[in-house]
Each structure stands twice: as structure tokens, then as C-alpha cells.
Design an enzyme around this catalytic site. Structure first.
Site, PDB file in Angstrom:
ATOM      1  N   ASP A  33     -10.350  -2.404 -55.199  1.00 51.55           N
ATOM      2  CA  ASP A  33      -9.561  -1.176 -55.100  1.00 51.55           C
ATOM      3  C   ASP A  33      -9.937  -0.431 -53.829  1.00 51.55           C
ATOM      4  O   ASP A  33     -11.038  -0.601 -53.295  1.00 51.55           O
ATOM      5  CB  ASP A  33      -9.847  -0.264 -56.305  1.00 51.55           C
ATOM      6  CG  ASP A  33      -9.262  -0.795 -57.602  1.00 51.55           C
ATOM      7  OD1 ASP A  33      -8.408  -1.694 -57.540  1.00 51.55           O
ATOM      8  OD2 ASP A  33      -9.663  -0.294 -58.671  1.00 51.55           O
ATOM      9  N   LYS A  55      -4.314   0.727 -55.428  1.00 49.06           N
ATOM     10  CA  LYS A  55      -3.112   1.549 -55.544  1.00 49.06           C
ATOM     11  C   LYS A  55      -3.484   2.990 -55.243  1.00 49.06           C
ATOM     12  O   LYS A  55      -4.440   3.517 -55.809  1.00 49.06           O
ATOM     13  CB  LYS A  55      -2.516   1.450 -56.954  1.00 49.06           C
ATOM     14  CG  LYS A  55      -2.064   0.049 -57.335  1.00 49.06           C
ATOM     15  CD  LYS A  55      -1.569   0.029 -58.770  1.00 49.06           C
ATOM     16  CE  LYS A  55      -1.022  -1.335 -59.134  1.00 49.06           C
ATOM     17  NZ  LYS A  55      -2.038  -2.389 -59.047  1.00 49.06           N
ATOM     18  N   MET A 170      -6.362  12.191 -61.888  1.00 44.25           N
ATOM     19  CA  MET A 170      -5.068  12.082 -61.206  1.00 44.25           C
ATOM     20  C   MET A 170      -4.184  13.298 -61.492  1.00 44.25           C
ATOM     21  O   MET A 170      -2.998  13.173 -61.796  1.00 44.25           O
ATOM     22  CB  MET A 170      -4.356  10.783 -61.617  1.00 44.25           C
ATOM     23  CG  MET A 170      -5.136   9.539 -61.240  1.00 44.25           C
ATOM     24  SD  MET A 170      -4.462   8.006 -61.927  1.00 44.25           S
ATOM     25  CE  MET A 170      -4.972   8.147 -63.657  1.00 44.25           C
TER      26      MET A 170
END
Length: 235
Positions: A33, A55, A170
Site C-alpha cells: 500500500d 488506494k 477516512m
């Protein structure tokens, strides 16, 4: 055929587990990642295949089925494969989809746990996440669904509990809407809040505020990973 799902922690190589560091140093191929790159990859062998599959919101990123297919292809080649995932791999990291791909392909796997960012954030701020009588529950929630918007099915009553420590992953883009809903659900606007950015890295920044005022801090936030923490211990 075997895959090691290795948790890289929040970014500081010193926070890797001993097992994680060993597997990274032995791997033939590492699918990593974005948040697991940088100094952590310095532990990899010079001849290892390093493949970025991370991502990030607002950026062009590989689709999950592409990542899963690539992971399976590497494992079928007989190489020692590490899927390096940020934080703890089981926390909002799409681990389940990749496990299912391995199972469908008959590939064995292991999961190596790691330091999740809420624990690193609390340590960086010099606070615990729980306290007898005033913060007896800790709850983790994602502030974004698969579209990037605020999830429509959040348990607002639970998240508005003033005696809980709430950690929002997030949540930078959706906190304005979420905080409004939490206040409507009964969370006092002056509830202490904390923004923890790039925890355990040289860019780390901890900003203390309140639920009502945190929006101003978010407007000045770095373009990087961040957590929002709410509760009495954030003062």
C-alpha cells in the site's frame, strides 16, 4: 503457494513487529500500500519485486479485483509473497476481499497483525484511549463508504455517546456532515476532538479542538493519512 498478509503499522519502521520485519526481508515479491512504502521498504531485499497497489482518495488507483488477481498470480509463481498493508491489515483495509481471492485459488495464507493507527495516535498525543468511569468504551468507524461519501447506515446514537472514545477513519471529507448529525443525535458540540495526521512519521501533526470547531483544523489538514478522535480524553 502461500501469501503473508503483513501489517506495516502506521509508518514508522520501528513499530513493525519482529515477524513483519523478518517476512519483509525474506520476501521475493512485496505488494504494498502507499502508506507502507518509504523507509519500511528499505528492509526488502535488493532483488525483490516491489509492486505498489495502494488506494488513495482522489487519485488513480488499481481496482480491487486487479490487486487480488495480481496477488494470486504472484503466489502461483511459487515466490515468497508479502502483501504489505498499512496499519493493522484487518482494520478497514479490504483484507477480506484478498483472503477470499486466495481461498478461491487454493492459496494458503497467514495474517500478521500490526499497530493500528488509533493506538499510535493516542501514544503520540500522550493519552490512553480508555479511562475508568468517563471513557469506558472505544469504537472505530469509517467516515467514508465505497463512494467516498458518509455511510448512510451509521449508528449515530452509539457514535454520539459522550462517554466513549470514537475513532473515525477516512473522515476528513465527511466530518462536517457527520459532526452535524452527531450533534443532532445528542453529542455536545464542545466534546473534545483531535485530528491526528501522518502519525509516527516525520510529518506527524496532532491538533486538539472540539467537535464544533474541528472543521477549521480540517481545512488546514495535510494531504495525507489522518484520523479523527472524539471523546473526553482528547482534551
Amino acid at each position: 503457494m502461500f501469501v503473508s498478509f503483513v501489517s506495516s503499522g502506521p509508518g514508522d519502521p520501528d513499530l513493525l513487529t519482529v515477524k513483519a520485519a523478518r517476512l519483509i526481508s525474506q520476501a521475493d515479491a512485496i505488494l504494498f500500500d502507499d502508506l507502507s512504502s518509504g523507509p519500511i521498504l528499505a528492509l526488502a531485499r535488493a532483488d525483490a519485486d516491489l509492486v505498489g497497489v495502494g488506494k488513495r482518495a482522489g487519485r488513480v488507483s488499481p481496482k480491487q479485483d486487479q490487486v487480488s488477481r495480481l496477488l494470486v498470480d504472484y503466489a502461483k509463481s511459487g515466490q515468497r509473497v508479502v502483501r504489505l498493508k498499512s496499519g493493522d491489515s484487518g482494520m478497514f483495509g479490504r483484507l477480506e476481499e484478498e483472503i477470499e481471492a486466495c481461498r478461491a485459488a487454493g492459496i494458503a495464507y497467514e495474517i500478521v497483525p500490526g499497530v493500528s493507527s488509533p493506538f499510535a495516535a493516542a501514544a503520540a498525543a500522550g493519552i490512553p484511549l480508555s479511562r475508568r468511569l468517563t471513557a469506558r468504551r472505544v469504537q472505530f468507524v469509517t467516515g467514508a463508504d465505497i463512494t467516498g461519501g458518509m455511510p448512510p447506515d451509521l449508528n449515530l446514537k452509539a457514535l454520539a455517546d459522550p462517554l466513549a472514545t470514537t475513532v473515525i477513519f477516512m473522515g476528513k471529507r465527511t466530518f462536517a456532515a457527520l459532526s452535524s448529525e452527531l450533534v443532532k443525535a445528542g453529542l455536545p458540540p464542545d466534546t473534545p476532538a483531535m485530528l491526528a495526521e501522518s502519525v509516527s512519521t516525520p510529518d506527524q501533526r496532532i491538533t486538539r479542538s472540539t467537535v464544533a470547531d474541528l472543521g477549521a483544523a480540517l481545512a488546514q489538514a495535510h494531504d495525507g493519512p489522518a484520523l479523527i478522535l472524539l471523546g473526553p480524553l482528547m482534551e
